[in-house]
Every structure is written in structure tokens, then in C-alpha cells.
Design an enzyme around this catalytic site. Sequence first.
Site, mmCIF file in Angstrom:
data_model
loop_
_atom_site.group_PDB
_atom_site.id
_atom_site.type_symbol
_atom_site.label_atom_id
_atom_site.label_comp_id
_atom_site.label_asym_id
_atom_site.label_seq_id
_atom_site.Cartn_x
_atom_site.Cartn_y
_atom_site.Cartn_z
ATOM 1 C CB CYS A 83 -1.033 -0.115 1.322
ATOM 2 S SG CYS A 83 -2.285 -1.490 1.080
ATOM 3 C CB CYS A 205 -13.359 -1.867 5.752
ATOM 4 S SG CYS A 205 -13.675 -3.284 7.362
ATOM 5 C CB SER A 206 -9.976 0.951 3.005
ATOM 6 O OG SER A 206 -9.314 -0.014 2.739
ATOM 7 C CG HIS A 333 -6.472 1.618 0.197
ATOM 8 N ND1 HIS A 333 -5.462 2.269 -0.524
ATOM 9 C CD2 HIS A 333 -6.192 0.609 0.918
ATOM 10 C CE1 HIS A 333 -4.321 1.513 -0.029
ATOM 11 N NE2 HIS A 333 -4.765 0.642 0.899
#
Lengths: 386, 201
Positions: A83, A205-206, A333
Site C-alpha cells: 500500500c 474498512c477502506s 483505496h
Amino acid sequence: MGSEDIYIAGIDMIKFGKFPDISIATLGAEAAHLALDDAGITINDVQALYSGNLMMASAMVGQQIQKEIGQTGIPVVNCANACATGATALREGWTAIKAGLYDIVLAVGVEKLAGAGMLGGGGGNKTGISPEGLLGSGAMPCVFAEAGMAHSKEYGTSFEQFAQIAVKNHHHSTMNPKARYQIETPLEEVMNAEMISYPNTKLMCSANVDGAAAAVLMSEKKVKELGLMGQAVKIRASVLTTDPWTDRDEVMPDINTCTRNAAAQAYEMAGVGPNDLDLVELHDCFATAEVLHYENLGLCADGEAGKLIDEKSTWLGGRIPVNLSGGLLSKGHPIGATGIANVYEVSTHLRGGAGKRQAEGARIGLAHVIGLGTCCGIHILEGPSN
Amino acid sequence: MGLAQSPKDDLESGGIGQRPKVIAQTNHSPHVTRCRRDDERIRTKSRLGHAKTATDPCPIGVHTLSDNSRPITSLVQIPDSGDPFLQGLKCKSCGAISLKSRAACGKCGGRDTNEPLRLANKGKLHAFSIVYRAFPGITVPFVSAVADLEGGGTIKTNLIGVDPDPEKIQLGMDIDVVFQVVDRKDSEGNEYLGYFIQPAA
Ligand SMILES: [Zn+2]
């Protein structure tokens, strides 16, 4: 290492979303063109391209983008670093200018992630049986939930405090037209959403989305030559770390130590401290993670993250606003793009162009990402002085 | 507070939302009962370089190790006699305790410095999460947990013997490590001995 400062002369991102019919190269090209236009240059001025993409790391995504925007024969480097992929691509460009190789480079981060499962990680052994669900869970929501619960053990951080992070970031995203979602999510809704991995509900949560972001980096000499000082954002620090040995690291990926180490190096390199920051974009892949990074980045003392949440200090208008973009939770994301999109958000505030979500008078900001496995990228940025 | 549209509704299409049916819990004995018939003992070499054995099925006790029972990971040691245990590594140079063999010590980089270390069966709960959404075929909810063992070493596994309710799980509580044959076999039908943690007796 060259002593000249390096600047972000142009930067932009596409609105994150779900684009099943658009190729990854086209998404990357779109962001690249936006950034080139922002800097007022063309691909013919660019001396090297740094491309960040994780899920198609073997697909020469940088060259695919190059074929969309102009095959000028310049070097292309494809970066994959979980990430922190986008931040790594940007930093590779920074490193090359710092070394004196180039005056103008382009960094692009792009990912197609819409429709991907929420869990990530997990899986199992190639031989024998998968230990997933027997020896705990390696799925991302659980890994970051456990990291948050270790904070709870130390300081009593509550489910409600973790949930407030999602309330805040979704609220901020209502003011960001480039975020995937612009929807308020009150506390009750966050806490009552489907529980994925306690204490992380679905809204904590993304969001897996498609997205791309790009930045044009220039040497100080070139920025001055092109008359871009009025918009150029100075890179005061660019740092990349990995996880050093810690006792629990084998079973509990340590996102704290690599962030603390990166923050210490970045503050030293920039010659500033956390109190000098006007805004922060940090890696809220899960709501629990944001809480840890308040302390890891020194935005408050150890053990005071809960208080920071209760006092709303990290909301727009608070002492140190965090994730004004909506963060990974609501902006989305797209892994390879995330590290450049965070820098875009900070840069936009430093240039005074963030509209309704503008951090007032912002002069210095910090962008942080974590890649599990593990690595941390931090950039400290300073806005144009006029 | 229902909203017409909730963020991330589209994530439901991710294909991992199915909840497998909950498998009824049997009342597992915390310790594996096993018997040994030396003539049929099977001896193999574990990754840590130490001999381990497994024996034929034996009718005594709730859990028995069949002749193809295998350790779920290299951490589990099944001795000739006595209870199974966890075996990690300790660096004789810097003292770091690790769970699996590496080319060199993760902390100091020392080569050939790692020695086998029997880990304690007691410790304290460091962190947990209650997992509700899992990959297909995995029974939910379950409690994923991290425990620091007495004398060093940190393990991650399922916390059993408690309700999957955050109110009933105390961070920092004393735990015991227990061994059970898991209800998951490999494609050849081999069964595996797993390790779990539960609140201290
Ligand atoms: Zn060592």
C-alpha cells in the site's frame, strides 16, 4: 546528494470510482495528463517515468501508460510496495532528481480494485491445510482490528472511539468531489453496520476502488526557469522505512515502529515537528489504524489518541485535521494510487485550492502510507509562500 | 438511521460475503489424548530439524492422533511420549525468540545462532478480533487472537472456550495453550494437530 530542494510542480488525481470498461493504462494516462497540465508541460519535457501499481506488478503498467501518453523512450521504472506503492514511485522520482540525474520526472500511481473482496491477505499454505480460521485470521480487517485492540489493551480505547474515525472521514468526504463516496455516516450507522472483524464494521474498512493519481516533480532550478514557484509545493522530507525486528512482528505485522521511525526521520529532514503541521493525510486502511497513527506520528502523546478523538481535534477546523479527503475509508483505496493521492490532497490544501474542506491557512502538511509486509512512506510538504 | 444508499454496498459483490454454515461445536477436551504403539510409529523430520512422531488411531480420549496426523505448522512438536508442545527458536547471540527458521536471526542477522526453544503453554492475551466475514468454507464467528507466552514468544491462533463477545474477552487475561486435532483435512485425507488458546484453567 544534491542540496537543491525538489518540488511538486503539478499534481492531480481522477475521481476515484468503479470503471470496469476503462483500462488501467487509460486511467493512469488520465491522471498523468492532469498532472502535466497542472505543471503546464508535456510528456516531451519529462525525463523519466515512475509508475506505481501493485496488483499487476508484472504487467509493465508504466510502459502501458507511456504508450497512451507518448513513447518518448525515457526510462520507466515500475514500482510495487504494497500500500506504499504510490509513495515509493514518487520517492524514486525524488531520489533521481536529488541524485542530479534529471530535472523533471513524472510519477503515476494507478490501480483497479473495484469489486475486489474486502478481506485481502489470509489464504493459506501451499502444502498441508490452510490455517486461516484455525490459527486466527490473516485477513486484513482482522490484522488491523488486532492492532487496534492492542491499543485498547494499553489505553482502553473503545469501539465507539474507533467508530468515530469513520464518522469523521465519511463527513470530510462529503466535501471532496473526487472521493468515491460523499455520504454522511452517523455514529449509530457506523457501529450498526455489518461487523466484518470486531471492532471494524464495514464502514470502518477502506473502500476498494479504481483510481489514479500523478505528480510532476522538478528540481528547484527547473521550477524557477519555468516560473512555477507560485504553485510549486516543496518536498521538505521524503522517507521510506521497513519494519525492524520487534518481538511480535511474526504474528502481528508491526505498523507502529516503521511509522515512528519514518516520522522521526521525516521531522528531522524537514526541520519541523508535529506541532508545525497544518494537516495530515494518514493511512486509514481501517478505522483502528488511524487511531494508532495519531500517536505514531506524534500528533498527540502516547495514550492520548482517544482524547484527540473525543475532542474532535482531527476534524476540519480542529487542532490538527486528519484525512480531510475522506481518507481511504471514503475517498477510496486504489492501492498503487493511494500514496500519490494523499500527496495530492495535502498539496491541494497547501495551494489553497481545497474548497469547502480547505484547512485554513495551511502551510505545512504530512502524507503517510503503510504497506503491509511491511513498509512506511512519509512526505512532508510545504506550500508556496505567496 | 437507514440511508437509501450506504457506502460500500458494491463491495458485497466481492464474492467473499457468503457465510459458511456454522459447524456444531463438540465439547473438546483441552489436551490431546494419544497412545503409542512403537512398532507403527511414524517418524519424520520437521523443519526445525527435530524428529517428530505420530501414531496410529487410539480409542482412548476425545482426540487421538492417527498415523497420518501432522503438525499444523512447524511450530508444533509431537514427541515420542508426553504432550505435544510448541517449539520456536532462540538466538543465542541476541536472545530474540522467533517462530520459524530463517537464513539468519531476524534481529541481529547472526547465522547459525538459532537454537530450538520449547515455548510455554501459558501466557497472556495481547489482542483479539472477532471475525464475522471470512473466506468461503470457514466457520464464523471465531476469535482470532494474539498471546504473549511466559518466557517469550508470541503466537497467533483462535481463542476458544469463550463466547465470541467482546464483553466476555478480557485483554491481558491469562491463557493456556491447548492442542486439538482440527476438523479440516488435506486433499489426501490427512489430519492435522492444531494449537489454540483458551482462558486459563
Ligand atoms: Zn540474534
